[in-house]
Design a protein around this motif. Structure first.
Motif, mmCIF file in Angstrom:
data_model
loop_
_atom_site.group_PDB
_atom_site.id
_atom_site.type_symbol
_atom_site.label_atom_id
_atom_site.label_comp_id
_atom_site.label_asym_id
_atom_site.label_seq_id
_atom_site.Cartn_x
_atom_site.Cartn_y
_atom_site.Cartn_z
ATOM 1 N N TRP A 36 0.255 4.359 0.276
ATOM 2 C CA TRP A 36 -0.072 5.371 1.268
ATOM 3 C C TRP A 36 0.557 5.067 2.623
ATOM 4 O O TRP A 36 0.918 5.983 3.359
ATOM 5 C CB TRP A 36 -1.586 5.487 1.404
ATOM 6 C CG TRP A 36 -2.032 6.464 2.455
ATOM 7 C CD1 TRP A 36 -2.685 6.191 3.618
ATOM 8 C CD2 TRP A 36 -1.853 7.893 2.441
ATOM 9 N NE1 TRP A 36 -2.922 7.328 4.327
ATOM 10 C CE2 TRP A 36 -2.431 8.395 3.631
ATOM 11 C CE3 TRP A 36 -1.262 8.795 1.547
ATOM 12 C CZ2 TRP A 36 -2.431 9.748 3.939
ATOM 13 C CZ3 TRP A 36 -1.266 10.143 1.857
ATOM 14 C CH2 TRP A 36 -1.838 10.600 3.034
ATOM 15 N N HIS A 37 0.719 3.826 2.960
ATOM 16 C CA HIS A 37 1.314 3.445 4.245
ATOM 17 C C HIS A 37 2.767 3.913 4.347
ATOM 18 O O HIS A 37 3.275 4.107 5.467
ATOM 19 C CB HIS A 37 1.243 1.928 4.437
ATOM 20 C CG HIS A 37 -0.141 1.414 4.609
ATOM 21 N ND1 HIS A 37 -0.455 0.058 4.597
ATOM 22 C CD2 HIS A 37 -1.330 2.070 4.788
ATOM 23 C CE1 HIS A 37 -1.753 -0.098 4.765
ATOM 24 N NE2 HIS A 37 -2.308 1.107 4.880
ATOM 25 N N PHE A 55 4.017 6.595 2.137
ATOM 26 C CA PHE A 55 4.054 8.011 1.790
ATOM 27 C C PHE A 55 3.586 8.887 2.949
ATOM 28 O O PHE A 55 4.130 9.985 3.174
ATOM 29 C CB PHE A 55 3.178 8.264 0.558
ATOM 30 C CG PHE A 55 3.274 9.666 0.016
ATOM 31 C CD1 PHE A 55 4.446 10.106 -0.588
ATOM 32 C CD2 PHE A 55 2.205 10.544 0.119
ATOM 33 C CE1 PHE A 55 4.543 11.400 -1.075
ATOM 34 C CE2 PHE A 55 2.291 11.829 -0.367
ATOM 35 C CZ PHE A 55 3.462 12.260 -0.973
ATOM 36 N N TYR A 56 2.618 8.425 3.713
ATOM 37 C CA TYR A 56 2.074 9.183 4.842
ATOM 38 C C TYR A 56 3.137 9.473 5.900
ATOM 39 O O TYR A 56 3.346 10.634 6.274
ATOM 40 C CB TYR A 56 0.877 8.427 5.430
ATOM 41 C CG TYR A 56 0.338 8.989 6.721
ATOM 42 C CD1 TYR A 56 -0.370 10.185 6.745
ATOM 43 C CD2 TYR A 56 0.510 8.311 7.927
ATOM 44 C CE1 TYR A 56 -0.875 10.696 7.932
ATOM 45 C CE2 TYR A 56 0.010 8.806 9.109
ATOM 46 C CZ TYR A 56 -0.682 10.001 9.110
ATOM 47 O OH TYR A 56 -1.182 10.503 10.287
ATOM 48 N N ASN A 100 0.859 -1.179 0.000
ATOM 49 C CA ASN A 100 0.000 0.000 0.000
ATOM 50 C C ASN A 100 0.898 1.233 0.000
ATOM 51 O O ASN A 100 1.633 1.480 0.970
ATOM 52 C CB ASN A 100 -0.930 -0.002 1.220
ATOM 53 C CG ASN A 100 -2.003 1.071 1.123
ATOM 54 O OD1 ASN A 100 -1.769 2.180 0.661
ATOM 55 N ND2 ASN A 100 -3.215 0.721 1.555
#
Length: 337
Positions: free
Chosen positions: A121-122, A124-125, A119
Motif C-alpha cells: 500500500w505504501h 500503490f497509494y 508494504n
C-alpha cells in the motif's frame, strides 16, 4: 519490450541509488519518502506524454489519413475516446514500469536508513494519487493542445510549461526539495498547495504536522488540501476533454484544402518534345567543400526550424532564471556577479 525493460532498469537505479533526505530520523523507504519520490518521478510523465503525443495524436495528420476519416462510420466521441485512452494508458503504463523498477531497487537496499519490511500500500497509494492523476492531468492538457492547434511545437512547449510551472511553485511551497529556499508564510504555502498541478505542494502541506515516527509508519492522508488539489485538477482535466470534444471536427483545415488545390492546379502535362542535355561531373576538393557546405546548411535549417531548439531555449531561460533567483535569495548583489 525494450522500452519497458529500459524503464524498469532506470527505476531500479533510482530506487537503489537515491539518497535524498527529507528529514532527520525518516527512513529512505518510509511511506512519506516513497510518496515524495513518487511525486518527483511523476515529472517524467511530462516527457513520456510529449513523446507519445507526437506519435499517437498526430499519426493521422502525418500520414494524411485525416482527409479520409470523415468517410468512416466513426462518431466523434468514439474517435476521440479511442485516441485519448490509447494515449493515457500508454503513458501511465510507462510510468508504472518505472515505479516497478523503483520498488525493486528500494527493496534491494541494505543499511540502517532502510526499514526492512515491505508494504504494498505504501507504493500503490502514491502511484494512484500522483502517477494516475498526474498522468490524467498532463495527457488531457496535451490532448487539448494537440486537437485544438494541430501543432507539434505547441505540444512540446505546453509540456515544458507544466514542468516550469511546477518548479516555480515548488520554490514557493517551502518543499524539502528546495532546501535553499527561504521559509514561506502559511498563506503562500496554502496557495501553492492549491495551484500545484502535480500535487506535491499539497502533499508537503498536509504532512507538515506529522512527526518523524508518523512519517515512517503511515501514509499522508488523502484529505484537506491534498484532496482539494486533486479534485480541482481532475475537474479542470475533464473540462479540457469536454472542450476538446466541442472544438474537434473531422473536416480538415480550409488552408490545407486550398493548398492542395493550388498544388494540383500547378501540375501540367505536355506532349511536346523536350531537349535534354548532359553535364560533366566534377569531383575534386572544390566540389567536396561545396557539398559539405550544402549539407551543413540543410542540417542547420532543420535544426533551427525544429522543436528541439525552442524546447532547449525555454529550459535554458528557466534554469538561468532559477540561478538568478538563488543568488538573490543568498543576498549576493546581482551586478557583482
Amino acid at each position: 519490450y525494450l522500452i519497458a525493460l529500459t524503464l524498469v532498469l532506470i527505476g531500479i537505479f533510482c530506487g537503489n541509488q537515491f539518497n535524498l533526505t527529507v528529514g532527520e530520523g525518516i527512513y529512505l523507504n518510509s511511506p512519506y519518502t516513497i510518496g515524495f519520490m513518487t511525486g518527483l518521478l511523476s515529472l517524467v510523465i511530462i516527457f513520456f506524454a510529449i513523446i507519445f503525443a507526437t506519435q499517437i495524436l498526430f499519426k493521422d495528420w502525418d500520414s494524411k489519413f485525416d482527409i479520409l476519416i470523415f468517410s468512416y462510420p466513426l462518431s466523434k466521441q468514439t474517435y476521440l475516446q479511442g485516441k485519448f485512452l490509447t494515449f493515457f494508458l500508454q503513458t501511465f503504463l510507462s510510468f508504472t514500469f518505472l515505479m516497478i523498477g523503483f520498488v525493486i531497487g528500494q527493496n534491494l537496499r541494505t543499511g540502517s536508513e532502510i526499514q526492512h519490511y515491505f508494504n504494498f500500500w505504501h507504493y500503490f497509494y502514491p502511484l494512484l494519487i500522483f502517477g494516475g492523476i498526474n498522468c490524467f492531468v498532463v495527457c488531457s492538457f496535451l490532448f487539448f493542445i494537440s486537437f485544438s492547434t494541430k501543432k507539434k511545437l505547441l505540444v512540446v512547449v505546453g509540456g515544458l510549461f507544466l514542468y516550469v510551472l511546477y518548479m516555480i511553485i515548488l520554490v514557493f511551497s517551502n518543499s524539502p526539495f528546495m532546501a535553499g529556499s527561504l521559509p514561506q508564510s502559511l498563506e503562500t504555502q496554502q496557495l501553492s498547495a492549491l495551484i500545484d498541478p502535480f500535487g506535491i505542494s499539497s502533499y508537503f502541506f498536509e504532512a507538515r504536522t506529522l512527526s518523524a515516527q508518523q512519517k515512517n509508519e503511515i501514509v499522508v492522508s488523502f484529505s484537506g488540501y491534498l484532496l482539494i488539489n486533486r479534485i480541482v485538477f481532475l475537474t479542470i482535466s475533464m473540462l479540457l476533454l469536454l472542450l476538446t470534444y466541442r472544438l474537434f471536427s473531422f473536416s480538415t483545415f480550409s488552408q490545407s484544402k486550398n493548398r492542395n488545390k493550388n498544388q494540383i492546379s500547378r501540375v501540367s502535362f505536355t506532349h511536346n518534345s523536350e531537349q535534354f542535355t548532359t553535364t560533366k561531373s566534377v569531383f575534386g576538393i572544390s566540389a567536396g567543400i561545396k557539398s559539405v557546405v550544402s549539407f551543413a546548411k540543410i542540417d542547420l535549417i532543420y535544426l533551427f526550424k525544429s522543436i528541439t531548439i525552442v524546447a532547449v531555449s525555454i529550459l535554458l531561460l528557466f534554469f538561468v532564471g532559477m540561478e538568478m533567483y538563488e543568488k538573490i535569495e543568498k543576498g549576493i548583489r546581482l551586478p557583482q556577479k
